[in-house]
Write an enzyme that holds these catalytic residues in place. Sequence first.
Site: not given
Ligand code: T46
Length: 135
Positions: A53
């Site tokens: 993303h």
């Molecule tokens: C990034 C990389 C390095 C929340 O509720 N609060 C938060 O602060 C974050 C970061 C995520 N979430 C929820 C959103 C999704 O339902 O946690 C779930 C997993 O998030 P995501 O799939 O976006 O996780 P990653 O590891 O793919 O990405 C994260 C960050 O979202 C992104 O900003 O740069 O880590």
Amino acid sequence: MNSLEQCRLIDLPKIHDARGNLTFVEGERHIPFDIKRVYYLYDVPGGAERGGHAHRDLHQLIIAMSGSFDIVLDDGREKKRFHLSRSYYGLYVCPMIWREMDNFSSGAVCLVLASNLYDEADYYRNYDEFIRDVI
Ligand code: T46
């Protein structure tokens, strides 16, 4: 326009003495934004991929607190792979950069300092949509 050239490894202060090392990060001083949120990734299973993303407005500093992992940054024109393995280096990622993370070592902990609170509306989770807006 944001580009990969603005993303860079930042060498953070390291205070070393006989008791070990201490590293600190001050918003607007060591990194070009104020810190509003901290989150971390841990217990990542071998072979897992995260990211996939980009953010519209968010600035972030990504640090390997323990272990190691790779991050591929993509500004829509070029891609660059970074290997993070030291807790005194942070990778600064500006807005409008697609990121993918893989190659997590066992026990890796990824700490992220972010310029804003969590907001799903700030995400591009579709690569074609990101490319349409970034080019
Ligand atoms: C990034 C990389 C390095 C929340 O509720 N609060 C938060 O602060 C974050 C970061 C995520 N979430 C929820 C959103 C999704 O339902 O946690 C779930 C997993 O998030 P995501 O799939 O976006 O996780 P990653 O590891 O793919 O990405 C994260 C960050 O979202 C992104 O900003 O740069 O880590």
